[in-house]
Design a protein around this motif. Structure first.
Motif, PDB file in Angstrom:
ATOM      1  N   ASN A  26       0.826  -1.205   0.000  1.00 11.34           N
ATOM      2  CA  ASN A  26       0.000   0.000   0.000  1.00 11.34           C
ATOM      3  C   ASN A  26       0.858   1.251   0.000  1.00 11.34           C
ATOM      4  N   ILE A  27       1.900   1.265   0.831  1.00 14.78           N
ATOM      5  CA  ILE A  27       2.788   2.429   0.916  1.00 14.78           C
ATOM      6  C   ILE A  27       3.419   2.741  -0.444  1.00 14.78           C
ATOM      7  N   ILE A  28       3.964   1.719  -1.085  1.00 16.03           N
ATOM      8  CA  ILE A  28       4.647   1.932  -2.365  1.00 16.03           C
ATOM      9  C   ILE A  28       3.646   2.323  -3.448  1.00 16.03           C
ATOM     10  N   LEU A  29       2.455   1.718  -3.424  1.00 20.14           N
ATOM     11  CA  LEU A  29       1.452   2.041  -4.444  1.00 20.14           C
ATOM     12  C   LEU A  29       0.936   3.470  -4.284  1.00 20.14           C
ATOM     13  N   LEU A  30       0.733   3.922  -3.050  1.00 22.70           N
ATOM     14  CA  LEU A  30       0.317   5.313  -2.826  1.00 22.70           C
ATOM     15  C   LEU A  30       1.385   6.284  -3.337  1.00 22.70           C
ATOM     16  N   THR A  31       2.652   5.911  -3.176  1.00 18.46           N
ATOM     17  CA  THR A  31       3.747   6.733  -3.702  1.00 18.46           C
ATOM     18  C   THR A  31       3.718   6.757  -5.224  1.00 18.46           C
ATOM     19  N   ALA A  32       3.446   5.605  -5.846  1.00 20.94           N
ATOM     20  CA  ALA A  32       3.344   5.531  -7.309  1.00 20.94           C
ATOM     21  C   ALA A  32       2.182   6.383  -7.818  1.00 20.94           C
ATOM     22  N   MET A  33       1.072   6.397  -7.089  1.00 18.03           N
ATOM     23  CA  MET A  33      -0.076   7.207  -7.488  1.00 18.03           C
ATOM     24  C   MET A  33       0.241   8.691  -7.385  1.00 18.03           C
ATOM     25  N   ALA A  34       1.035   9.076  -6.388  1.00 21.83           N
ATOM     26  CA  ALA A  34       1.464  10.477  -6.268  1.00 21.83           C
ATOM     27  C   ALA A  34       2.345  10.862  -7.452  1.00 21.83           C
ATOM     28  N   TYR A  35       3.215   9.957  -7.866  1.00 22.70           N
ATOM     29  CA  TYR A  35       4.069  10.204  -9.039  1.00 22.70           C
ATOM     30  C   TYR A  35       3.215  10.354 -10.297  1.00 22.70           C
ATOM     31  N   ASP A  36       2.182   9.537 -10.410  1.00 26.01           N
ATOM     32  CA  ASP A  36       1.267   9.634 -11.549  1.00 26.01           C
ATOM     33  C   ASP A  36       0.596  11.009 -11.577  1.00 26.01           C
ATOM     34  N   HIS A  37       0.153  11.501 -10.415  1.00 23.68           N
ATOM     35  CA  HIS A  37      -0.456  12.831 -10.355  1.00 23.68           C
ATOM     36  C   HIS A  37       0.549  13.916 -10.723  1.00 23.68           C
ATOM     37  N   TYR A  38       1.786  13.754 -10.264  1.00 25.35           N
ATOM     38  CA  TYR A  38       2.828  14.739 -10.579  1.00 25.35           C
ATOM     39  C   TYR A  38       3.048  14.834 -12.088  1.00 25.35           C
ATOM     40  N   VAL A  39       3.173  13.693 -12.750  1.00 26.58           N
ATOM     41  CA  VAL A  39       3.410  13.692 -14.191  1.00 26.58           C
ATOM     42  C   VAL A  39       2.197  14.264 -14.926  1.00 26.58           C
ATOM     43  N   ALA A  40       0.978  13.890 -14.499  1.00 30.44           N
ATOM     44  CA  ALA A  40      -0.237  14.340 -15.178  1.00 30.44           C
ATOM     45  C   ALA A  40      -0.422  15.851 -15.069  1.00 30.44           C
ATOM     46  N   ILE A  41      -0.053  16.436 -13.917  1.00 35.32           N
ATOM     47  CA  ILE A  41      -0.297  17.860 -13.685  1.00 35.32           C
ATOM     48  C   ILE A  41       0.889  18.721 -14.108  1.00 35.32           C
ATOM     49  N   CYS A  42       2.103  18.286 -13.795  1.00 38.75           N
ATOM     50  CA  CYS A  42       3.289  19.110 -14.051  1.00 38.75           C
ATOM     51  C   CYS A  42       3.941  18.836 -15.401  1.00 38.75           C
TER      52      CYS A  42
ATOM     53  N   ILE B 201       3.741  14.501   1.137  1.00 36.90           N
ATOM     54  CA  ILE B 201       3.228  15.846   1.382  1.00 36.90           C
ATOM     55  C   ILE B 201       4.070  16.874   0.626  1.00 36.90           C
ATOM     56  N   GLY B 202       5.395  16.696   0.651  1.00 40.47           N
ATOM     57  CA  GLY B 202       6.267  17.585  -0.114  1.00 40.47           C
ATOM     58  C   GLY B 202       6.009  17.500  -1.604  1.00 40.47           C
TER      59      GLY B 202
ATOM     60  N   LEU C   1       0.977  21.196  -6.446  1.00 41.24           N
ATOM     61  CA  LEU C   1      -0.082  22.203  -6.365  1.00 41.24           C
ATOM     62  C   LEU C   1       0.423  23.626  -6.520  1.00 41.24           C
ATOM     63  N   HIS C   2       1.709  23.860  -6.289  1.00 37.69           N
ATOM     64  CA  HIS C   2       2.240  25.230  -6.362  1.00 37.69           C
ATOM     65  C   HIS C   2       2.043  25.881  -7.736  1.00 37.69           C
ATOM     66  N   PRO C   3       2.337  25.177  -8.858  1.00 36.09           N
ATOM     67  CA  PRO C   3       2.176  25.833 -10.169  1.00 36.09           C
ATOM     68  C   PRO C   3       0.714  26.086 -10.551  1.00 36.09           C
TER      69      PRO C   3
ATOM     70  N   GLN D 279      -7.514  24.164 -12.103  1.00 38.64           N
ATOM     71  CA  GLN D 279      -7.256  24.070 -10.668  1.00 38.64           C
ATOM     72  C   GLN D 279      -8.229  23.112  -9.993  1.00 38.64           C
ATOM     73  N   GLN D 280      -9.502  23.228 -10.318  1.00 35.77           N
ATOM     74  CA  GLN D 280     -10.516  22.368  -9.701  1.00 35.77           C
ATOM     75  C   GLN D 280     -10.306  20.906 -10.069  1.00 35.77           C
ATOM     76  N   LYS D 281      -9.961  20.645 -11.321  1.00 34.51           N
ATOM     77  CA  LYS D 281      -9.736  19.262 -11.761  1.00 34.51           C
ATOM     78  C   LYS D 281      -8.543  18.652 -11.038  1.00 34.51           C
ATOM     79  N   ALA D 282      -7.457  19.428 -10.938  1.00 32.97           N
ATOM     80  CA  ALA D 282      -6.249  18.920 -10.268  1.00 32.97           C
ATOM     81  C   ALA D 282      -6.492  18.741  -8.771  1.00 32.97           C
ATOM     82  N   LEU D 283      -7.166  19.706  -8.155  1.00 30.36           N
ATOM     83  CA  LEU D 283      -7.439  19.625  -6.724  1.00 30.36           C
ATOM     84  C   LEU D 283      -8.337  18.441  -6.390  1.00 30.36           C
ATOM     85  N   SER D 284      -9.303  18.162  -7.259  1.00 28.88           N
ATOM     86  CA  SER D 284     -10.214  17.042  -7.023  1.00 28.88           C
ATOM     87  C   SER D 284      -9.452  15.722  -6.955  1.00 28.88           C
TER      88      SER D 284
END
Length: 309
Positions: free
Chosen positions: A109-125, A213-214, A220-222, A231-236
């Protein structure tokens, strides 16, 4: 001849010794378990039966729901049944297996949650490079790393505790077998092992939590310079994941990043991360997600249509 440890029976005191309260606990835990199982299975089926599976984000979510469904089956059925009995006995081997399962699925679970955060980073940034950076080979690799990491984490934990001698009272003031309550009962010096558990579970959870969190602060900063719709789509997407991260990591940090002593609040914390959290995961990712809600409606209407024929 079996080792003395193998003949050990652990006596679990459970959540309550009051017969009336035990019946209420049985009903509540059974409802939570059913809702959790149905919710996670529905999430998996919905994603697999729809076009959402073509998106890496939902591919990860389907695996996260599978992990949560498995995790809820490690202890919860026995806890529910045991809640009807005053004396709850778990032989040594039956106690070690849930501990292994807990840390297997928690590590994954820990590693998968980290992978999902990376997916969000690539999709948004880095949206223009998303299909390249998040191709299916990368997704499958991240899923594989999640399971291998979880297996190694659980194996390391269990190899240390399985050799401990238990020669005194084996009464655990808990409703399930876990590392810290078991370490309290060992009739040997466990100071070094306690520090190792704190490092292997607690510190890793804290480090991953701070990194995630970092990561979301960077994601979210950009957004300040983007349109309100973007903004709403990314925040959701991010808020749902951040909520899941907080619900998972904070109880783990509290439980393992401290000395192996039993506290009155431990049972409530354990109920949250073993039962409530797995029930909330499908709700967190569906109630704020229009695509998931539409996919569930289509799946239900398709089933209803096929049932009428």
């Amino acid at each position: 001849m079996q080792d003395r440890e193998r003949d050990t029976d652990f006596v679990l005191l459970g959540l309550s010794q009051n017969p009336t309260m035990q019946k209420m606990i049985f009903v509540v835990l059974l409802i939570v378990y059913i809702v959790s199982t149905v919710g996670n299975v529905l999430t998996m089926v919905t994603i697999k039966a729809s076009s959402l599976l073509e998106s890496p984000g939902y591919y990860f979510l389907a695996h996260l729901s599978f992990i949560d469904a498995c995790y809820s089956c490690v202890n919860n059925p026995k806890v529910i049944v045991d809640s009807l009995y005053v004396k709850k006995i778990s032989p040594f081997n039956e106690c070690m297996m849930p501990i292994f399962g807990e840390h297997l699925f928690s590590g994954a679970n820990i590693i998968l949650l980290t992978a999902m955060a990376y997916d969000h980073y690539v999709a948004i940034c880095k949206p223009l490079h998303y299909t390249t950076l998040m191709n299916w080979q990368v997704c499958d690799l991240l899923i594989g790393v999640s399971w291998v990491g979880g297996f190694l984490h659980a194996t390391i934990q269990i190899l240390f505790i399985i050799k401990l001698p238990f020669c005194g009272p084996t009464v655990i003031d808990h409703f399930m077998c876990d590392l810290n309550p078991s370490l309290d009962l060992a009739c040997t010096d466990t100071h070094t092992l306690v520090l190792f558990v704190a490092a292997n579970s607690g510190f890793i959870s804290l480090l991953n939590f701070l990194l995630l969190i970092g990561c979301y602060a960077v994601i979210l900063h950009p957004l300040k310079t983007q349109s309100l719709e973007a903004q709403q789509k990314a925040l959701s997407a991010c808020v749902s994941h951040i909520t899941a991260v907080v619900f998972f990591f904070l109880p783990c940090i509290f439980e393992y990043l401290r000395p192996a002593t039993s506290l009155p609040i431990d049972k409530a914390i354990a109920v949250f991360y073993t039962m409530i959290k797995t029930m909330l995961t499908p709700l967190i990712y569906t109630l704020r997600n229009d695509q998931m809600k539409n996919a569930i409606r289509k799946l239900c209407s398709r089933k209803a249509t096929s049932g009428d024929q």
